[in-house]
Design an enzyme around this catalytic site. Sequence first.
Site, mmCIF file in Angstrom:
data_model
loop_
_atom_site.group_PDB
_atom_site.id
_atom_site.type_symbol
_atom_site.label_atom_id
_atom_site.label_comp_id
_atom_site.label_asym_id
_atom_site.label_seq_id
_atom_site.Cartn_x
_atom_site.Cartn_y
_atom_site.Cartn_z
ATOM 1 N N LYS A 66 46.752 45.672 31.275
ATOM 2 C CA LYS A 66 45.781 44.562 31.298
ATOM 3 C C LYS A 66 46.074 43.440 30.298
ATOM 4 C CE LYS A 66 41.691 46.872 33.100
ATOM 5 N NZ LYS A 66 40.236 46.990 32.967
ATOM 6 N N ASP A 102 36.004 42.246 35.003
ATOM 7 C CA ASP A 102 35.345 43.463 34.498
ATOM 8 C C ASP A 102 33.937 43.164 33.969
ATOM 9 O OD1 ASP A 102 37.327 45.361 35.050
ATOM 10 O OD2 ASP A 102 38.400 44.928 33.196
#
Length: 279
Positions: A66, A102
């Site tokens: 990420k 997210d």
Amino acid sequence: MGNLYGLIGYPTSHSMSPIMHNQAFASLHLPHHYQAFSVHPQQLAAAISGIKALGVSGFNVTIPHKVTVMDYLDEIDELAANIGAVNTVKNVDGKLIGYNTDGAGFLLSLKQLHSAPLVEKSVLIIGAGGAARAILATLLHEGIKTVDIANRTVSKAEALVTRSGNTSSRVFSLTEAAQLLGKYDIIVNTTSVGMSPHVDELPVSVENVSKGAVLCDIIYNPLETNWLKAGKVQGAITQNGIGMFVGQGALAFELWTNQKPNFEQMEQTVLNQLGGKTC
Ligand code: ATR
């Protein structure tokens, strides 16, 4: 652009994203396919070149890529840059643009549960890792005024707040947080405490939680952590981690296709996969 979408992570074998996205594509009659690719960290650069060469239209990024994936992208959206991590990439005519859904996925799931405006709510985030960073940046971006952080290692929570640039966020130890819990409308556990196999542990005692407060756990294995169970006993409204998972996926889907998928259907697909009911 082509019809291929995917996920890169290491490993990806347990991911529920392929089934969730493929069912969402099918239910909107889109001719797309989503494939998980397990990419060793040393192969990340090669994988991104491959994605470009093959014309993959969009992909999700999970642990451990990420943060490192950002070095290989052509553009990073402002919120993802603030968070310092990317979980969704869109290929626009060969240019890879990184986003982070997210935190917004968490917010979307919270809004499904809590119809009242969130701006005036007081929020406590427990934990100071990557998930906490995404949620903090998104809640501040949404304009929520009170977002405090509690963490086992207080210095990490302090660093998180400094990085966010929000001077009004307060930082607490877990013991202090347990005492102050009754002051918060929304409490979010972003730590791994309570996750299988350590299901007996609680991130923080819920003895002082207010009746009607919202307790969110980003864990979905087990579907209902002991922390959520204990919160329910105290009269809290609870939400497990399926909502955030589905939310981040639904927002990625929308970025890629410009179509809104059916959130409830995606949630049901994931629940069927996990063999349980939501709580
Ligand atoms: P993620 O990226 O998924 O958020 P992470 O960056 O590893 O994961 O962060 C894990 C968080 O869980 C941290 O806030 C960590 O607390 P520390 O900063 O003190 O390490 C918290 N955490 C993990 N295990 C814990 C435990 N047994 N008790 C309390 N907090 C814990």
